[in-house]
Write a protein that holds these residues in place. Structure first.
Motif, PDB file in Angstrom:
ATOM      1  N   ASP A  48      -3.432 -33.988 -39.768  1.00  0.00           N
ATOM      2  CA  ASP A  48      -2.710 -34.900 -40.491  1.00  0.00           C
ATOM      3  C   ASP A  48      -3.677 -36.331 -40.642  1.00  0.00           C
ATOM      4  O   ASP A  48      -4.827 -36.137 -40.207  1.00  0.00           O
ATOM      5  CB  ASP A  48      -1.409 -35.267 -40.314  1.00  0.00           C
ATOM      6  N   ALA A  49      -3.067 -37.157 -41.082  1.00  0.00           N
ATOM      7  CA  ALA A  49      -3.975 -38.658 -41.122  1.00  0.00           C
ATOM      8  C   ALA A  49      -4.097 -39.149 -39.925  1.00  0.00           C
ATOM      9  O   ALA A  49      -4.994 -39.724 -39.583  1.00  0.00           O
ATOM     10  CB  ALA A  49      -3.276 -39.582 -42.063  1.00  0.00           C
ATOM     11  N   ASN A  50      -3.370 -38.786 -38.870  1.00  0.00           N
ATOM     12  CA  ASN A  50      -3.628 -39.206 -37.255  1.00  0.00           C
ATOM     13  C   ASN A  50      -4.391 -38.330 -36.438  1.00  0.00           C
ATOM     14  O   ASN A  50      -4.214 -38.056 -35.354  1.00  0.00           O
ATOM     15  CB  ASN A  50      -2.214 -39.545 -36.744  1.00  0.00           C
ATOM     16  N   ASN A  51      -4.891 -37.142 -37.191  1.00  0.00           N
ATOM     17  CA  ASN A  51      -5.829 -36.387 -36.482  1.00  0.00           C
ATOM     18  C   ASN A  51      -4.883 -35.369 -35.578  1.00  0.00           C
ATOM     19  O   ASN A  51      -5.359 -34.884 -34.315  1.00  0.00           O
ATOM     20  CB  ASN A  51      -6.945 -36.690 -35.702  1.00  0.00           C
ATOM     21  N   VAL A  71      -1.325 -30.056 -38.070  1.00  0.00           N
ATOM     22  CA  VAL A  71      -0.396 -29.433 -38.843  1.00  0.00           C
ATOM     23  C   VAL A  71       0.406 -28.185 -38.637  1.00  0.00           C
ATOM     24  O   VAL A  71       1.517 -28.070 -38.474  1.00  0.00           O
ATOM     25  CB  VAL A  71      -0.753 -29.547 -40.229  1.00  0.00           C
ATOM     26  N   MET A  72      -0.538 -27.309 -38.137  1.00  0.00           N
ATOM     27  CA  MET A  72       0.016 -25.969 -37.701  1.00  0.00           C
ATOM     28  C   MET A  72      -0.419 -25.846 -36.315  1.00  0.00           C
ATOM     29  O   MET A  72      -1.759 -25.193 -35.982  1.00  0.00           O
ATOM     30  CB  MET A  72      -0.658 -24.757 -38.614  1.00  0.00           C
ATOM     31  N   GLN A  73       0.457 -26.020 -35.151  1.00  0.00           N
ATOM     32  CA  GLN A  73       0.294 -25.980 -33.955  1.00  0.00           C
ATOM     33  C   GLN A  73      -0.276 -24.466 -33.567  1.00  0.00           C
ATOM     34  O   GLN A  73       0.311 -23.521 -33.595  1.00  0.00           O
ATOM     35  CB  GLN A  73       1.307 -26.264 -32.986  1.00  0.00           C
ATOM     36  N   ALA A  96       7.389 -32.395 -43.087  1.00  0.00           N
ATOM     37  CA  ALA A  96       7.781 -33.539 -44.082  1.00  0.00           C
ATOM     38  C   ALA A  96       7.330 -34.632 -43.101  1.00  0.00           C
ATOM     39  O   ALA A  96       6.779 -35.706 -43.787  1.00  0.00           O
ATOM     40  CB  ALA A  96       8.876 -33.565 -44.664  1.00  0.00           C
ATOM     41  N   ASN A  97       7.373 -35.041 -41.826  1.00  0.00           N
ATOM     42  CA  ASN A  97       7.003 -36.008 -41.041  1.00  0.00           C
ATOM     43  C   ASN A  97       5.482 -35.991 -40.773  1.00  0.00           C
ATOM     44  O   ASN A  97       5.365 -37.227 -40.112  1.00  0.00           O
ATOM     45  CB  ASN A  97       7.855 -35.885 -39.940  1.00  0.00           C
TER      46      ASN A  97
END
Length: 144
Positions: free
Chosen positions: A88-91, A94-96, A122-123
């Motif tokens: 995501d935008a915070n590095n 997304v898929m652990q 969504a978060n």
């Protein structure tokens, strides 16, 4: 005694020949380069969905990841698994603990396009970062 040893030898050779003749050919894994990666939101008819983990349901966003495949083997590749990392935008991943993201049924020789649907909690803040994408498949269809 000598006859018995000879009989065992011939039986072993016969069994070996039968196994050799009836064994299906090995399916070689073929590496496929993926490039030109991008993503966009799913059309509304595909966008409904949720991410579930441990029995809890979370709201999810649907995206289509697309790009190009490069199959240099000269033959079609079947049942190719797509691997990659999405952040995501915070590095944050997304898929652990998951690098297999999907599959492609058939990749013809040369260059072609692919699409892959993913659901993202969504978060997780956008934009997504697509890293280390690759694929590998088989030289013949895998029968199950």
């Amino acid at each position: 005694m000598r006859f018995r040893s000879l009989a065992v030898f011939f039986i072993a050779c016969f069994i070996g020949a039968i196994i050799w003749v009836t064994t299906p050919p090995a399916l070689a894994l073929t590496q496929i380069k993926l490039s030109g990666l991008s993503y966009h939101e799913c059309p509304e008819e595909l966008a409904k969905g949720a991410v579930t983990s441990g029995g809890t349901t979370m709201a999810a966003n649907c995206f289509i990841v697309n790009g190009k495949t490069e199959n240099t083997s000269g033959k079609p590749v079947y049942d190719a698994d797509i691997f990659g990392r999405i952040y995501d935008a915070n590095n944050e991943p997304v898929m652990q603990n998951r690098t297999r993201l999907g599959s492609i049924a058939e990749i013809p020789p040369g260059n072609s396009n692919f699409e892959l649907r993913i659901s993202v909690p969504a978060n997780q803040p956008l934009p997504l970062k697509l890293k280390q994408f690759k694929a590998s498949g088989f030289s013949a269809q895998v029968r199950r």
